[in-house]
Design a protein around this motif. Structure first.
Motif, mmCIF file in Angstrom:
data_model
loop_
_atom_site.group_PDB
_atom_site.id
_atom_site.type_symbol
_atom_site.label_atom_id
_atom_site.label_comp_id
_atom_site.label_asym_id
_atom_site.label_seq_id
_atom_site.Cartn_x
_atom_site.Cartn_y
_atom_site.Cartn_z
ATOM 1 N N ASP A 56 -94.718 32.138 -15.565
ATOM 2 C CA ASP A 56 -95.938 32.388 -16.343
ATOM 3 C C ASP A 56 -95.681 33.326 -17.510
ATOM 4 O O ASP A 56 -96.408 33.320 -18.497
ATOM 5 N N ALA A 57 -94.625 34.143 -17.422
ATOM 6 C CA ALA A 57 -94.312 35.092 -18.491
ATOM 7 C C ALA A 57 -93.431 34.478 -19.580
ATOM 8 O O ALA A 57 -93.257 35.074 -20.639
ATOM 9 N N MET A 58 -92.879 33.302 -19.319
ATOM 10 C CA MET A 58 -92.019 32.653 -20.316
ATOM 11 C C MET A 58 -92.890 31.993 -21.389
ATOM 12 O O MET A 58 -93.719 31.146 -21.079
ATOM 13 N N LYS A 59 -92.680 32.388 -22.627
ATOM 14 C CA LYS A 59 -93.474 31.844 -23.724
ATOM 15 C C LYS A 59 -92.812 30.638 -24.379
ATOM 16 O O LYS A 59 -93.464 29.848 -25.030
ATOM 17 N N GLU A 60 -91.496 30.526 -24.229
ATOM 18 C CA GLU A 60 -90.765 29.399 -24.795
ATOM 19 C C GLU A 60 -89.533 29.133 -23.944
ATOM 20 O O GLU A 60 -89.106 29.983 -23.166
ATOM 21 N N PRO A 61 -88.951 27.938 -24.078
ATOM 22 C CA PRO A 61 -87.775 27.627 -23.258
ATOM 23 C C PRO A 61 -86.564 28.467 -23.660
ATOM 24 O O PRO A 61 -86.483 28.966 -24.778
ATOM 25 N N VAL A 62 -85.619 28.603 -22.739
ATOM 26 C CA VAL A 62 -84.340 29.239 -23.042
ATOM 27 C C VAL A 62 -83.627 28.321 -24.036
ATOM 28 O O VAL A 62 -83.482 27.115 -23.777
ATOM 29 N N GLN A 63 -83.204 28.851 -25.165
ATOM 30 C CA GLN A 63 -82.695 28.021 -26.263
ATOM 31 C C GLN A 63 -81.496 27.161 -25.872
ATOM 32 O O GLN A 63 -81.401 26.012 -26.283
ATOM 33 N N VAL A 64 -80.577 27.676 -25.064
ATOM 34 C CA VAL A 64 -79.416 26.885 -24.677
ATOM 35 C C VAL A 64 -79.836 25.719 -23.781
ATOM 36 O O VAL A 64 -79.263 24.628 -23.853
ATOM 37 N N HIS A 65 -80.860 25.907 -22.953
ATOM 38 C CA HIS A 65 -81.365 24.823 -22.110
ATOM 39 C C HIS A 65 -82.050 23.757 -22.962
ATOM 40 O O HIS A 65 -81.887 22.553 -22.725
ATOM 41 N N LEU A 66 -82.804 24.194 -23.954
ATOM 42 C CA LEU A 66 -83.456 23.257 -24.863
ATOM 43 C C LEU A 66 -82.421 22.469 -25.660
ATOM 44 O O LEU A 66 -82.550 21.256 -25.840
ATOM 45 N N ALA A 67 -81.360 23.136 -26.104
ATOM 46 C CA ALA A 67 -80.292 22.461 -26.840
ATOM 47 C C ALA A 67 -79.627 21.393 -25.980
ATOM 48 O O ALA A 67 -79.335 20.287 -26.447
ATOM 49 N N GLN A 68 -79.406 21.694 -24.713
ATOM 50 C CA GLN A 68 -78.806 20.720 -23.797
ATOM 51 C C GLN A 68 -79.715 19.498 -23.654
ATOM 52 O O GLN A 68 -79.244 18.356 -23.729
ATOM 53 N N ALA A 69 -80.990 19.711 -23.470
ATOM 54 C CA ALA A 69 -81.940 18.597 -23.342
ATOM 55 C C ALA A 69 -81.975 17.757 -24.618
ATOM 56 O O ALA A 69 -82.016 16.518 -24.560
ATOM 57 N N LYS A 70 -81.925 18.409 -25.776
ATOM 58 C CA LYS A 70 -81.926 17.672 -27.046
ATOM 59 C C LYS A 70 -80.662 16.850 -27.202
ATOM 60 O O LYS A 70 -80.697 15.731 -27.719
ATOM 61 N N CYS A 71 -79.533 17.395 -26.778
ATOM 62 C CA CYS A 71 -78.269 16.636 -26.835
ATOM 63 C C CYS A 71 -78.354 15.400 -25.951
ATOM 64 O O CYS A 71 -77.964 14.303 -26.366
ATOM 65 N N TYR A 72 -78.866 15.563 -24.738
ATOM 66 C CA TYR A 72 -79.006 14.420 -23.845
ATOM 67 C C TYR A 72 -79.953 13.370 -24.438
ATOM 68 O O TYR A 72 -79.697 12.175 -24.342
ATOM 69 N N ALA A 73 -81.031 13.808 -25.034
ATOM 70 C CA ALA A 73 -81.977 12.870 -25.651
ATOM 71 C C ALA A 73 -81.305 12.109 -26.799
ATOM 72 O O ALA A 73 -81.466 10.891 -26.927
ATOM 73 N N PHE A 74 -80.520 12.805 -27.602
ATOM 74 C CA PHE A 74 -79.804 12.149 -28.705
ATOM 75 C C PHE A 74 -78.817 11.122 -28.161
ATOM 76 O O PHE A 74 -78.761 9.980 -28.630
ATOM 77 N N ILE A 75 -78.019 11.527 -27.173
ATOM 78 C CA ILE A 75 -77.018 10.622 -26.602
ATOM 79 C C ILE A 75 -77.707 9.396 -26.010
ATOM 80 O O ILE A 75 -77.282 8.265 -26.246
ATOM 81 N N TYR A 76 -78.776 9.597 -25.268
ATOM 82 C CA TYR A 76 -79.477 8.474 -24.654
ATOM 83 C C TYR A 76 -80.057 7.554 -25.724
ATOM 84 O O TYR A 76 -80.004 6.333 -25.597
ATOM 85 N N GLY A 77 -80.569 8.135 -26.782
ATOM 86 C CA GLY A 77 -81.135 7.338 -27.876
ATOM 87 C C GLY A 77 -80.106 6.498 -28.604
ATOM 88 O O GLY A 77 -80.402 5.405 -29.102
ATOM 89 N N GLU A 78 -78.892 7.007 -28.683
ATOM 90 C CA GLU A 78 -77.833 6.259 -29.344
ATOM 91 C C GLU A 78 -77.444 5.057 -28.516
ATOM 92 O O GLU A 78 -76.998 4.062 -28.944
#
Length: 78
Positions: A56-78
């Motif tokens: 509940d105290a987290m206002k935004e995702p941990v940036q390295v975790h978000l970067a990992q998810a974005k990489c996976y989304a890019f790879i899957y999209g390709e």
């Protein structure tokens, strides 16, 4: 067991890998998503992280975790 709970469209432990040419190198980026699921709204890439914080105290995702998810989304999209 997870697949039964999530439905037949859920695929656990999906290997993600891509090779990207860059200048004189070829970068290979790889990992394993916790799951991939096709829904009526689109594709969901599941990447589960354990944390020892009050969520509940987290206002935004941990940036390295978000970067990992974005990489996976890019790879899957390709």
């Amino acid at each position: 067991k997870i697949q039964r709970q999530m439905g037949s469209s859920y695929h656990p432990e999906v290997t993600m890998k891509i090779q990207v040419p860059f200048e004189e190198f070829t970068l290979q980026i790889e990992g394993r998503a916790d799951g991939v699921m096709e829904t009526d709204e689109g594709t969901v890439i599941d990447e589960i992280k354990g944390v020892f914080k009050n969520l509940d105290a987290m206002k935004e995702p941990v940036q390295v975790h978000l970067a990992q998810a974005k990489c996976y989304a890019f790879i899957y999209g390709e």
